[in-house]
Design an enzyme around this catalytic site. Structure first.
Site, PDB file in Angstrom:
ATOM      1  N   GLY A  31       0.821  -1.208   0.000  1.00 57.83           N
ATOM      2  CA  GLY A  31       0.000   0.000   0.000  1.00 57.83           C
ATOM      3  C   GLY A  31       0.852   1.254   0.000  1.00 57.83           C
ATOM      4  N   GLY A  36       5.632   4.420  -8.808  1.00 59.58           N
ATOM      5  CA  GLY A  36       6.346   3.165  -9.075  1.00 59.58           C
ATOM      6  C   GLY A  36       5.378   1.992  -9.131  1.00 59.58           C
ATOM      7  N   HIS A  37       4.409   1.975  -8.200  1.00 57.90           N
ATOM      8  CA  HIS A  37       3.415   0.897  -8.204  1.00 57.90           C
ATOM      9  C   HIS A  37       2.544   0.959  -9.469  1.00 57.90           C
ATOM     10  CE1 HIS A  37       3.997   1.185  -3.662  1.00 57.90           C
ATOM     11  NE2 HIS A  37       4.270  -0.081  -3.925  1.00 57.90           N
ATOM     12  N   GLN A  61       7.809  -9.173   7.971  1.00 55.16           N
ATOM     13  CA  GLN A  61       9.047  -8.680   7.361  1.00 55.16           C
ATOM     14  C   GLN A  61       9.620  -7.466   8.090  1.00 55.16           C
ATOM     15  OE1 GLN A  61       6.940  -8.003   3.478  1.00 55.16           O
ATOM     16  NE2 GLN A  61       8.285  -6.240   3.306  1.00 55.16           N
ATOM     17  N   LYS A 149      13.999  -1.151  -7.531  1.00 55.13           N
ATOM     18  CA  LYS A 149      14.514  -0.411  -6.365  1.00 55.13           C
ATOM     19  C   LYS A 149      14.868  -1.387  -5.240  1.00 55.13           C
ATOM     20  CE  LYS A 149      11.994   1.515  -3.290  1.00 55.13           C
ATOM     21  NZ  LYS A 149      12.407   1.084  -1.927  1.00 55.13           N
ATOM     22  N   ASP A 150      14.020  -2.427  -5.088  1.00 54.91           N
ATOM     23  CA  ASP A 150      14.291  -3.451  -4.071  1.00 54.91           C
ATOM     24  C   ASP A 150      15.086  -4.578  -4.733  1.00 54.91           C
ATOM     25  OD1 ASP A 150      12.703  -2.195  -1.966  1.00 54.91           O
ATOM     26  OD2 ASP A 150      11.020  -2.620  -3.284  1.00 54.91           O
ATOM     27  N   MET A 184      11.124   6.498  -6.047  1.00 53.13           N
ATOM     28  CA  MET A 184       9.807   6.498  -5.408  1.00 53.13           C
ATOM     29  C   MET A 184       9.718   5.345  -4.416  1.00 53.13           C
ATOM     30  SD  MET A 184       7.047   7.646  -8.219  1.00 53.13           S
ATOM     31  CE  MET A 184       7.284   9.182  -9.117  1.00 53.13           C
ATOM     32  N   SER A 185       9.177   5.630  -3.255  1.00 56.77           N
ATOM     33  CA  SER A 185       9.080   4.640  -2.184  1.00 56.77           C
ATOM     34  C   SER A 185       7.964   5.081  -1.244  1.00 56.77           C
ATOM     35  CB  SER A 185      10.408   4.602  -1.415  1.00 56.77           C
ATOM     36  OG  SER A 185      10.232   3.970  -0.159  1.00 56.77           O
ATOM     37  N   SER A 186       7.232   4.114  -0.712  1.00 53.97           N
ATOM     38  CA  SER A 186       6.170   4.475   0.240  1.00 53.97           C
ATOM     39  C   SER A 186       6.757   5.218   1.431  1.00 53.97           C
ATOM     40  CB  SER A 186       5.456   3.219   0.727  1.00 53.97           C
ATOM     41  OG  SER A 186       4.969   2.503  -0.383  1.00 53.97           O
TER      42      SER A 186
HETATM   43  O1  PAF Z   1       8.096  -4.759  -1.881  1.00 50.71           O
HETATM   44  C1  PAF Z   1       7.132  -4.780  -1.089  1.00 50.71           C
HETATM   45  O2  PAF Z   1       6.289  -3.858  -1.038  1.00 50.71           O
HETATM   46  C2  PAF Z   1       6.978  -5.951  -0.129  1.00 50.71           C
HETATM   47  O3  PAF Z   1       8.213  -6.394   0.324  1.00 50.71           O
HETATM   48  C3  PAF Z   1       6.156  -7.105  -0.722  1.00 50.71           C
HETATM   49  C4  PAF Z   1       6.851  -7.719  -1.910  1.00 50.71           C
HETATM   50  C5  PAF Z   1       4.792  -6.595  -1.137  1.00 50.71           C
HETATM   51  C6  PAF Z   1       5.963  -8.202   0.330  1.00 50.71           C
HETATM   52  O4  PAF Z   1       5.294  -7.730   1.447  1.00 50.71           O
END
Ligand code: PAF
Length: 280
Positions: A31, A36-37, A61, A149-150, A184-186
């Site tokens: 969310g 980016g999303h 996580q 980015k990740d 971009m990042s939450s």
């Molecule tokens: O990249 C993310 O937003 C999270 O690590 C993911 C892949 C949705 C898992 O919770």
């Protein structure tokens, strides 16, 4: 667009879509959606018949002293953005739905997860792999889309999919950046305006590496020193790591390998943890 919060309902809808030969593209998110999303959803739309976006802030996580409670949330706006982006289904399970009382099964990867973010976030990738596995089992996607980015998350997920024979294609989309280069990042939502200005230094640091590299410099230590120096021009920024690793194996690099040298950076901007990377 359908909004679903129950696992059995999502599973039976996915089963009926698959029995009608519809290709399902999954976009897992936590969310606080941003541009980016939207690109991830667009990529899923381009390659699948049905786009399922999941919105779930995954507690497993986050470490005990991390920002699970403070992680940015905004479901109404997220749902609007999914609708505008043309998603077909938004799956929004509650924590109890995915981790009921007594939950005790986790998925770990034991090599690529160890370095970079794995050093300061020891159970982070175990949580990511566990929730993504659950989402794969619930949605049964043909393809799943994540962001570059990740980069470590992308490499670890690809490894899990290969090692465990998941029949899911993993698509990695380029990092989307703000005008000043900030990825971009939450978590950018947690930055106040002066922190936000200073965060632009992360991209400047990566660009300083690229400038050296483009001028012919291949000295790993020299380039890392330049990156660290550029980051240190902001007093709000504390470096967690600045490393060169192979973009697929994530093995540390002493010598650069063209097209595979992942320069990965993690920093604190005051109390907000941000990551970014480029491949040289
Ligand atoms: O990249 C993310 O937003 C999270 O690590 C993911 C892949 C949705 C898992 O919770």
């Amino acid at each position: 667009m359908q909004i679903i919060d129950s696992v059995p309902e999502m599973q039976s809808l996915a089963a009926s879509l698959r029995s009608n030969d519809r290709l399902i593209g999954l976009v897992p998110t936590m969310g606080a959606l941003h541009g980016g999303h939207i690109e991830l959803m667009q990529a899923a739309k381009d390659q699948a018949d049905i786009v399922v976006v999941t919105i779930f802030v995954n507690p497993t996580q986050f470490g005990p002293s991390e920002d699970f409670d403070a992680y940015p949330r905004g479901l109404e706006q997220d749902i609007r953005m999914c609708e505008e982006a043309g998603a077909d289904i938004v799956f929004v399970p509650g924590v109890e739905e995915l981790y009921p009382d007594g939950y005790s099964t986790f998925i770990s990867e034991e090599k690529l997860s160890e370095g970079l973010c794995g050093i300061s976030r020891p159970n982070h990738f175990r949580g990511v792999l566990t929730v993504v596995t659950k989402l794969f089992n619930i949605v049964h996607p043909d393809l799943a889309v994540f962001g570059q980015k990740d980069a470590q998350q992308a490499a670890v997920l690809k490894k899990m999919v290969a090692d465990l024979h998941f029949g899911v294609r993993i698509l990695i989309c380029p990092t989307v950046r703000e005008e000043d280069g900030l990825a971009m990042s939450s978590r950018n939502r947690s930055l106040h305006s002066t922190q936000r200005k200073d965060a632009a230094v992360i991209y400047q640091a990566l660009q300083s590496a690229k400038t050296l590299y483009d001028s012919g410099n291949r000295n790993v230590d020299r380039i890392l020193a330049e990156v660290t120096h550029t980051l240190s021009t902001s007093r709000r920024i504390r470096v967690i790591y600045v490393n060169f690793v192979d973009s697929e194996t994530l093995e540390p690099l002493n010598e650069l390998v063209e097209g595979r040298s992942l320069l990965a950076v993690a920093v604190w901007v005051d109390e907000v943890r941000l990551i970014d990377n480029i491949i040289l």
